[in-house]
Design an enzyme around this catalytic site. Sequence first.
Site, PDB file in Angstrom:
ATOM      1  CG  HIS A   1      14.243 -58.172  -9.832  1.00  0.00           C
ATOM      2  ND1 HIS A   1      14.793 -56.981  -9.407  1.00  0.00           N
ATOM      3  CD2 HIS A   1      15.210 -58.799 -10.558  1.00  0.00           C
ATOM      4  CE1 HIS A   1      16.034 -56.890  -9.849  1.00  0.00           C
ATOM      5  NE2 HIS A   1      16.317 -57.992 -10.550  1.00  0.00           N
TER       6      HIS A   1
ATOM      7  CE1 TYR B   1      25.285 -59.376  -5.778  1.00  0.00           C
ATOM      8  CE2 TYR B   1      24.133 -61.331  -4.976  1.00  0.00           C
ATOM      9  CZ  TYR B   1      24.252 -60.302  -5.887  1.00  0.00           C
ATOM     10  OH  TYR B   1      23.343 -60.185  -6.906  1.00  0.00           O
TER      11      TYR B   1
ATOM     12  CG  ASN C   1      20.127 -65.263  -5.646  1.00  0.00           C
ATOM     13  OD1 ASN C   1      21.204 -64.939  -5.200  1.00  0.00           O
ATOM     14  ND2 ASN C   1      19.901 -65.267  -6.943  1.00  0.00           N
TER      15      ASN C   1
END
Length: 506
Positions: free
Chosen positions: A80, A50, A192
């Site tokens: 983002h 991922y 993240n």
Amino acid sequence: MNTINEHLSLQEFIGIIFENNKVSINDKVEARVTESFNFLKEFSENKVIYGVNTGFGPMAQYRIEDKDRNQLQYNLIRSHASGTGKPLEPVFVKAAILARLNSLSLGNSGVHPSVIHLMAELINKDITPLIFEHGGVGASGDLVQLAHLALVLIGEGEVFYKGQRRTTKEVFEIENLQPIKVAIREGLALMNGTSVMTGIGVVNVHNASKLLDWSLKCSCAINELVQAYDDHFSSELNQTKRHKGQQEIALRMRNHLENSSLIRKREDHLYSGDNNESIFKEKVQEYYSLRCVPQILGPILETIENTASILEDEFNSANDNPIIDVKNQHVYHGGNFHGDYISLEMDKLKIVITKLTMLAERQLNYLLNSKINEILPPFVNLGTLGFNFGMQGVQFTATSTTAENQMLSNPMYIHSIPNNNDNQDIVSMGTNAAVITSKVIENAFEVLSIELITIVQAIDYLNQKDKISSTTRKIYNDVRAIIPVFDQDQVMYPFVQKVKDYLINK
């Protein structure tokens, strides 16, 4: 110089943020990060991982061609970097950078070592990326806010530098800094994680500790003003309640008041056997806001300490996804980016700081209401009653600010809204919780500043400055250096702000 190593303590973290201690990366960390990077580079060549060769979120089902893998990271960062609202205070951003740097240094993220070195440069050179308050939902980490940090690390976006908002490009040229070059998953690894909510949380808990100390000092001073009895903060009474926080607050009160000539012993008065009147002249017990200070501030102390422990665990944790495990030669997918630990702690912290604010407001009201205290003029007015107003005006400010804190103390932790095409179907809202808590803390400083001005006015009215404890006298002298004794009405807001700054910076 603080070296990023195995474990960064909360005090070391605070020293870097508030005392401008410098950060260095030692050889062991350098080797650990390099090993993680090299392992991921080799491991990911023929596997589906991922964020390395897949899209993000609900788009993870789409394979990314090898030739596009690096561009994928740039796309993620740029798309983002979408925050709105007010820019976060530089101290919050600096704390967020340090929290992210420390997490990436654990070697569980597969980033190139250049990432942590550039982050250390930002801290040491006091370059703070432009990051906005609004944008993060606190699961999949502080994606939007951390995208603004990542944007700066790739040489784009804006920063605050020497008091000015400038482009990253020009500041990097001034400081001779080189942007990172994405190699595998630097974009996702940077974004993240829980580092923004955690960084803000560390600043919050630091300031909350200051507020607790000031609340205790104000409470002690008011007990002196009214010549309270000492049994409600005695060791004997408070040891009958098995809460360490309560016992610690009572101990601090005893230490603060040990050389006060105003605090009385019950055996010298109500236990003397000389009280035969039907209505006692001596007050038998003080109001709750004076008498129950250990029971009120005790749980606040314990909450602050617990929050501090959770924050220290968080910024010493790997909190992105996936997790790179060099030792077991594996990559694990999960949800370490989820911010529930921090969200819950921020909600608890703002609740107890609101209670602290409420205590200050009630103590302030006690001092201002002559019918309750029976020793001071209305609004501690040292001028002409009816013609002058004393502290009447600022009470409105304290009351409204306390009410705002009560409203802001509704929890964010339970306000999950699914988003990201329902991939993120339950989120923490941790960044919102941390930002709102910072507002509650700032409000509390404002209420305490008004309370403290009122206390020193009361000391002068009662002519007690030579009778109060040495600790209270030091505070009295400091405040009087800011706002001399006054009996005529004056514009109060500059003095309230100066006392607020004193409370924050002392």
